[in-house]
Design a protein around this motif. Sequence first.
Motif, mmCIF file in Angstrom:
data_model
loop_
_atom_site.group_PDB
_atom_site.id
_atom_site.type_symbol
_atom_site.label_atom_id
_atom_site.label_comp_id
_atom_site.label_asym_id
_atom_site.label_seq_id
_atom_site.Cartn_x
_atom_site.Cartn_y
_atom_site.Cartn_z
ATOM 1 N N PHE A 179 -0.560 -13.033 -8.096
ATOM 2 C CA PHE A 179 -1.465 -11.888 -8.205
ATOM 3 C C PHE A 179 -0.747 -10.698 -8.831
ATOM 4 O O PHE A 179 -1.255 -10.022 -9.718
ATOM 5 N N LYS A 180 0.470 -10.457 -8.368
ATOM 6 C CA LYS A 180 1.270 -9.323 -8.831
ATOM 7 C C LYS A 180 1.549 -9.401 -10.324
ATOM 8 O O LYS A 180 1.622 -8.373 -11.000
ATOM 9 N N ALA A 181 1.697 -10.638 -10.815
ATOM 10 C CA ALA A 181 2.047 -10.811 -12.230
ATOM 11 C C ALA A 181 0.963 -10.263 -13.157
ATOM 12 O O ALA A 181 1.223 -9.993 -14.322
ATOM 13 N N ALA A 182 -0.244 -10.083 -12.635
ATOM 14 C CA ALA A 182 -1.317 -9.546 -13.473
ATOM 15 C C ALA A 182 -1.832 -8.222 -12.938
ATOM 16 O O ALA A 182 -2.739 -7.622 -13.500
ATOM 17 N N ASP A 183 -1.244 -7.772 -11.833
ATOM 18 C CA ASP A 183 -1.754 -6.575 -11.181
ATOM 19 C C ASP A 183 -1.305 -5.331 -11.931
ATOM 20 O O ASP A 183 -0.170 -5.247 -12.385
ATOM 21 N N ARG A 184 -2.188 -4.382 -12.062
ATOM 22 C CA ARG A 184 -1.871 -3.166 -12.813
ATOM 23 C C ARG A 184 -1.673 -1.952 -11.917
ATOM 24 O O ARG A 184 -1.681 -0.829 -12.392
ATOM 25 N N THR A 185 -1.507 -2.174 -10.601
ATOM 26 C CA THR A 185 -1.254 -1.039 -9.719
ATOM 27 C C THR A 185 0.025 -0.334 -10.161
ATOM 28 O O THR A 185 1.041 -0.981 -10.340
ATOM 29 N N PRO A 186 -0.036 0.994 -10.343
ATOM 30 C CA PRO A 186 1.207 1.691 -10.702
ATOM 31 C C PRO A 186 2.235 1.534 -9.579
ATOM 32 O O PRO A 186 1.874 1.440 -8.407
ATOM 33 N N ALA A 187 3.521 1.496 -9.960
ATOM 34 C CA ALA A 187 4.588 1.305 -8.981
ATOM 35 C C ALA A 187 4.568 2.414 -7.936
ATOM 36 O O ALA A 187 4.851 2.209 -6.779
ATOM 37 N N GLU A 188 4.222 3.617 -8.383
ATOM 38 C CA GLU A 188 4.157 4.750 -7.465
ATOM 39 C C GLU A 188 3.068 5.680 -7.969
ATOM 40 O O GLU A 188 2.967 5.929 -9.159
ATOM 41 N N GLN A 189 2.233 6.158 -7.069
ATOM 42 C CA GLN A 189 1.194 7.076 -7.497
ATOM 43 C C GLN A 189 0.860 8.021 -6.358
ATOM 44 O O GLN A 189 1.121 7.740 -5.198
ATOM 45 N N ILE A 190 0.308 9.147 -6.746
ATOM 46 C CA ILE A 190 -0.201 10.078 -5.749
ATOM 47 C C ILE A 190 -1.676 10.269 -6.036
ATOM 48 O O ILE A 190 -2.067 10.502 -7.170
#
Lengths: 262, 262
Positions: free
Chosen positions: B172-183
């Motif tokens: 799942f992570k390999a295609a996930d676009r969640t930013p590494a860190e966000q506010i």
Amino acid sequence: MAGTDQTKADVSQGENAPAIILVQPQLGENIGTASRAMLNFGLSDLRLVSPRDGWPNDRARAAASGADVVIDNARLVSRTEEAVADLDYVIATTARTRDMVKPVLTPETAAAKLREVIGSGRRAGIIFGPERTGLTNDDVVLADAVLMVPVNPAFASLNLAQAVLLIGYEWFKAADRTPAEQIDYLQTRPATKEELLGFFEHLEGELDRFGFLKPPEKRPSMVRNLRNLFQRATMTEQEVRTMRGVVAALTRRVPKGEGPEG
Amino acid sequence: MAGTDQTKADVSQGENAPAIILVQPQLGENIGTASRAMLNFGLSDLRLVSPRDGWPNDRARAAASGADVVIDNARLVSRTEEAVADLDYVIATTARTRDMVKPVLTPETAAAKLREVIGSGRRAGIIFGPERTGLTNDDVVLADAVLMVPVNPAFASLNLAQAVLLIGYEWFKAADRTPAEQIDYLQTRPATKEELLGFFEHLEGELDRFGFLKPPEKRPSMVRNLRNLFQRATMTEQEVRTMRGVVAALTRRVPKGEGPEG
């Protein structure tokens, strides 16, 4: 102020890994499976904030499947504030966004931050809320950052031990030196090109002898195709010897057991 | 040959994700928790090779905690060969090295390979062995590569669902676009420097009025320290307004409720 030398000196275990803090966990079984997941990835500092069914808990020990060192050393406290008091950096795990302006990290980034904090001699921990409700906002406020595991939005429920497992995995992976891909050559080694060519020539010599590489104008491309196939297999020295044995066996004048040569 | 158009057309689900193949799983509960872990990460093509307690299995359904779509569509076969016949690329999970020359991948590299294979229109799957014994060498031979999860060597036992979970997570992570860190700034936004300076001047003006920023030669460094503290907090516009309210409240001549101004 957390993290004074005094406080640090009191902590005897897990000095180089983050603490796992379970806030009001409900099921002993989940405490056990979380403990097992912790030890799978080298974590042993477990802190329990008011577990519903008290502590110690037989179901927790049974579910830990041998991770007794985590269960035996678990620290029981009554409030989240106590559990984090000696830590310098705390991450709160949540399944949903909160009305709070705070950095939201992926497990991978969280692991990198934890390595950075702990690598500089500070202490860190990760807090997990009760199974059904998750952390209260009052607990989340205590954290420096929030961690959310990216999951299928249509089926997002991770159980407590699974969340601990994924974060432990990323923590472990962040320092793991396993090559991304490797081949173990066991008792053997990759064949040298010389050995490979020896096999090719053996094979092709026999194929010539049996009249397979014909007509002559087709021979070069037939040889190329065969060589390419075996090249692609990146054979070992052992396999080259095996294949030479195969060729030798197949070219015996009479099959083994069917004649005087057998 | 696997992967002909004919075979592919027969596969109605999970076309764009790897199949999960459980070989002779013993406990229905593990099939259920593995199904749940699959769906958490968007996998739904489950294949069962001769599960010990038969199929369907009520314990599996209960443990799946709502991942019914996986349970309902699970395909039952009697041999591993049948389970992989329509696949083009297969990875075998093992907990220990085998006497076999085969690439050994981390979960992360395996996920990248699976994305590559599936991205090019081919079909892929991952096989998992029975809980106690793992895959037989005859099953491992069917695979193009072996996957081993890096774990604490002193406590390496991962249960079946946990192994499925970690691999699903990496997939799942390999295609996930969640930013590494966000506010998430919610209803608000980061304060502009102008708003921040307005607050600083308000605060400093009141501190001057109350005689806090003394003696005069110390004022510049005191102001710098205070500004630096608030700067570091990367305040939102909302928080700047709140802090101005705080300063206003604290500088009222009479505390609220204690006099005519209250």
